[in-house]
Design an enzyme around this catalytic site. Structure first.
Site: not given
Length: 278
Positions: A75, A124, A217, A219-220
């Site tokens: 995402h 994801d 922020g 995320s990932g």
């Protein structure tokens, strides 16, 4: 919390967004604190250039998984043009030149073929192939990964790291933050008063105490856990509650790395087609 609908849009920690016009305050990441320099050396800042004018800004975290590849969340992929992304490794203070950074162009984006944009369906995860390899300057390291299918017991302590929001007011950190999170096993996280049916076995839940959490922020970025005698990246930050990120019984949810190792190795070996943007 989710109020049953937040996956319909970029809400909470679950999406990468345009840069925030907020000042940097002295508050800590939600329940966390400044990381010590040169500690989480596999952590990266994934950055995006919206207008193709070389104005890159942080959108997501990621992890170095070999000299040419970065693991992040699907995402976080905001567009299909690799030239609009760069990865910064060896980063610590986003707003200062630490002398430890390496700035790497992205050559190829590979999103998991099962990703359909619905966070509740999982998958994801994405890999970025760099145009030039990361080199060992003493400030970077390739992440250790879990064993295939490995799961962690309820209450196992791990650490989330990133430059995500530190509070609901939108305070953003300059310095990499870290916070401890305890794993919430699937049988608990999938209960109706937790995340329910959108907590899949291919995910890791951690937190949910109402105090400590990841946020937008992050995320990932990695969920790092000390297992098998080494720190290993067991999760990739995927989603969390809308509104205030640190909500009771709504832990941060991560893509479970151990469920995707075969796909990752296929991509790294060059056997997976480029399906960026899917």
């Amino acid at each position: 919390m989710m109020w049953l609908v937040p996956f319909l849009a970029c809400i909470g920690l679950i999406c990468a967004e345009e840069p925030f016009n907020y000042s940097v305050y002295n508050e800590r990441v939600i329940g966390g604190h400044d990381a010590k320099p040169n500690t989480w050396r596999w952590q990266v800042s994934m950055q995006y250039d919206s207008y193709n004018d070389n104005s890159f800004y942080h959108i997501c975290g990621g992890s170095i998984i070999d000299a040419f590849h970065i693991m992040t969340a699907a995402h976080c992929i905001m567009g299909t043009d690799p030239s609009q992304y760069r990865v910064v490794v060896g980063e610590y203070n986003l707003y200062e030149d630490d002398g430890s950074e390496q700035f790497k162009r992205v050559e190829r984006i590979v999103v998991h073929p099962g990703w359909n944009g619905d966070l509740g369906k999982g998958n994801d995860i994405a890999l970025l192939k760099l145009a030039d390899p990361v080199y060992d300057n003493g400030y970077v390291a390739i992440a250790e990964l879990p064993y295939p299918g490995e799961t962690l017991p309820h209450g196992y302590n791990c650490t989330i790291t990133g430059w995500g929001l530190m509070d609901y007011e939108g305070s953003v950190p300059a310095i990499l933050q870290e916070a401890p999170l305890d794993v919430v096993e699937h049988s608990v996280c999938s209960q109706g008063d937790w995340w329910g049916s959108i907590a899949l076995e291919t995910m890791v839940c951690a937190g949910g105490d109402g105090v400590i959490s990841g946020c937008q922020g992050d995320s990932g970025g990695p969920l790092s856990c000390y297992t098998g005698g080494a720190w290993r990246v067991h999760g990739v930050v995927s989603y969390g509650p809308s509104g205030m990120c640190n909500q009771y019984k709504k832990p941060t949810v991560f893509t479970r790395v151990s469920s995707f190792l075969d796909w990752m190795y296929s991509v790294m070996d060059g056997h997976e087609e480029d399906n960026s943007g899917k």
